[in-house]
Structures are given as C-alpha cells and as structure tokens.
Write a protein that holds these residues in place. Structure first.
Motif, PDB file in Angstrom:
ATOM      1  N   ILE A 129     -15.606  29.834  43.568  1.00 47.71           N
ATOM      2  CA  ILE A 129     -14.758  30.287  44.660  1.00 47.71           C
ATOM      3  C   ILE A 129     -15.678  30.517  45.842  1.00 47.71           C
ATOM      4  CG2 ILE A 129     -13.270  32.118  45.544  1.00 47.71           C
ATOM      5  CD1 ILE A 129     -12.255  32.515  42.701  1.00 47.71           C
ATOM      6  N   CYS A 130     -15.450  29.747  46.897  1.00 48.16           N
ATOM      7  CA  CYS A 130     -16.253  29.852  48.114  1.00 48.16           C
ATOM      8  C   CYS A 130     -15.307  29.850  49.312  1.00 48.16           C
ATOM      9  CB  CYS A 130     -17.220  28.682  48.235  1.00 48.16           C
ATOM     10  SG  CYS A 130     -18.416  28.580  46.898  1.00 48.16           S
ATOM     11  N   ASP A 131     -15.493  30.780  50.211  1.00 45.67           N
ATOM     12  CA  ASP A 131     -14.652  30.880  51.409  1.00 45.67           C
ATOM     13  C   ASP A 131     -13.160  30.911  51.059  1.00 45.67           C
ATOM     14  OD1 ASP A 131     -16.870  30.907  53.084  1.00 45.67           O
ATOM     15  OD2 ASP A 131     -16.909  28.719  53.222  1.00 45.67           O
ATOM     16  N   ASN A 132     -12.831  31.655  50.019  1.00 49.30           N
ATOM     17  CA  ASN A 132     -11.433  31.778  49.550  1.00 49.30           C
ATOM     18  C   ASN A 132     -10.805  30.434  49.220  1.00 49.30           C
ATOM     19  OD1 ASN A 132     -11.396  34.550  49.561  1.00 49.30           O
ATOM     20  ND2 ASN A 132     -10.473  34.720  51.574  1.00 49.30           N
ATOM     21  N   LYS A 133     -11.602  29.536  48.658  1.00 48.20           N
ATOM     22  CA  LYS A 133     -11.117  28.249  48.166  1.00 48.20           C
ATOM     23  C   LYS A 133     -11.615  28.086  46.736  1.00 48.20           C
ATOM     24  CE  LYS A 133     -11.299  26.101  52.699  1.00 48.20           C
ATOM     25  NZ  LYS A 133     -12.012  25.149  53.541  1.00 48.20           N
ATOM     26  N   ALA A 174     -23.922  20.994  48.241  1.00 46.24           N
ATOM     27  CA  ALA A 174     -23.398  20.965  46.867  1.00 46.24           C
ATOM     28  C   ALA A 174     -22.781  19.605  46.568  1.00 46.24           C
ATOM     29  CB  ALA A 174     -22.352  22.054  46.677  1.00 46.24           C
ATOM     30  N   LYS A 175     -22.736  19.268  45.282  1.00 43.76           N
ATOM     31  CA  LYS A 175     -22.026  18.064  44.851  1.00 43.76           C
ATOM     32  C   LYS A 175     -20.529  18.301  45.022  1.00 43.76           C
ATOM     33  CE  LYS A 175     -25.435  16.869  41.345  1.00 43.76           C
ATOM     34  NZ  LYS A 175     -25.691  16.749  39.907  1.00 43.76           N
ATOM     35  N   PRO A 176     -19.767  17.246  45.264  1.00 44.20           N
ATOM     36  CA  PRO A 176     -18.317  17.426  45.406  1.00 44.20           C
ATOM     37  C   PRO A 176     -17.675  17.934  44.114  1.00 44.20           C
ATOM     38  CG  PRO A 176     -18.998  15.283  46.242  1.00 44.20           C
ATOM     39  CD  PRO A 176     -20.187  15.875  45.543  1.00 44.20           C
ATOM     40  N   SER A 177     -16.712  18.804  44.286  1.00 45.37           N
ATOM     41  CA  SER A 177     -15.911  19.347  43.195  1.00 45.37           C
ATOM     42  C   SER A 177     -14.451  19.127  43.532  1.00 45.37           C
ATOM     43  CB  SER A 177     -16.176  20.848  43.038  1.00 45.37           C
ATOM     44  OG  SER A 177     -17.500  21.099  42.644  1.00 45.37           O
ATOM     45  N   PHE A 178     -13.576  19.371  42.546  1.00 42.55           N
ATOM     46  CA  PHE A 178     -12.146  19.279  42.802  1.00 42.55           C
ATOM     47  C   PHE A 178     -11.730  20.498  43.621  1.00 42.55           C
ATOM     48  CE2 PHE A 178     -11.784  17.223  38.339  1.00 42.55           C
ATOM     49  CZ  PHE A 178     -12.182  15.999  38.838  1.00 42.55           C
ATOM     50  N   LEU A 179     -11.206  20.277  44.812  1.00 39.01           N
ATOM     51  CA  LEU A 179     -10.695  21.365  45.646  1.00 39.01           C
ATOM     52  C   LEU A 179      -9.223  21.561  45.293  1.00 39.01           C
ATOM     53  CD1 LEU A 179     -10.843  23.412  47.936  1.00 39.01           C
ATOM     54  CD2 LEU A 179     -10.497  21.523  49.547  1.00 39.01           C
ATOM     55  N   ILE A 180      -8.896  22.751  44.816  1.00 45.34           N
ATOM     56  CA  ILE A 180      -7.531  23.051  44.372  1.00 45.34           C
ATOM     57  C   ILE A 180      -6.847  23.861  45.471  1.00 45.34           C
ATOM     58  CG2 ILE A 180      -6.112  24.061  42.550  1.00 45.34           C
ATOM     59  CD1 ILE A 180      -8.039  21.735  41.670  1.00 45.34           C
TER      60      ILE A 180
END
Length: 107
Positions: free
Chosen positions: A42-46, A71-77
């Motif tokens: 959880i970064c910047d409320n995401k 950072a490597k890309p992750s799934f943004l939910i």
C-alpha cells in the motif's frame, strides 16, 4: 505522501479467509502479508498486488504500475478494491503462486 492508517485498515478488512493478513510499515508505507508472505504494498493510499500468472488471468484487464519510483510494476487495484469477495480471491490465488520467503539468518 504516506498512506493513511484508515485506508490500510480498510484494505485489511476487505481480505478474508486467506490466512493471517497483516500490514507492516515499510519505508513510510505498508507491506501486506499473508502468513508472512509478502503479497502486496500500500503506497499513497493505493493497493498494489504482486504480479502472478494466475492473478493476471483472474483480473483479465490488468492495470500495472510501480508502487514507488524504481519499483517493478505490480497489479494496481482500483475499481474492485471494495469488492471483498473478488479481492480475497485475487489474494488467495496470488499467494499460492508466490514463493515462500527464505528463513532469516540468525545474527
């Protein structure tokens, strides 16, 4: 901008029946763990979930982004974060595919 504790608590409450879910502070943000296995950030409320093949198939229309610069890309939910059943299933299938953490060496 650091994440708000209320958002972290909300995310933890959304994830059910997957094991022991915890959040640990990391560099001013939070790591999301299931049974001591890091599954997301959880970064910047995401909410970012670590990418897996099974997770990609489950999500279908994947939105990927780095949780922080470098950072490597992750799934943004985003859209489905309030769907507890859907989010829990994503975490459940992702945990199965993620590697078990290596034991920490004793000092």
């Amino acid at each position: 901008m650091a994440s708000d504790q209320n958002f972290v608590n909300f995310v933890l409450d959304q994830i059910k029946n997957v094991g022991v879910v915890t959040a640990k502070k990391m560099f001013g943000e939070y790591g999301i763990y299931v049974d001591e296995k890091l599954v997301g950030l959880i970064c910047d409320n995401k909410l970012f979930i670590k990418p897996t093949n099974a997770g990609r198939e489950f999500i279908e229309n994947v939105l990927e982004a780095p949780a922080y610069e470098g950072a490597k890309p992750s799934f943004l939910i985003e859209d489905k974060i309030e769907d507890s059943e859907w989010l829990s299933e994503l975490v459940r299938i992702s945990v199965k595919e993620l590697p078990t953490p290596k034991p920490k060496k004793k000092k």
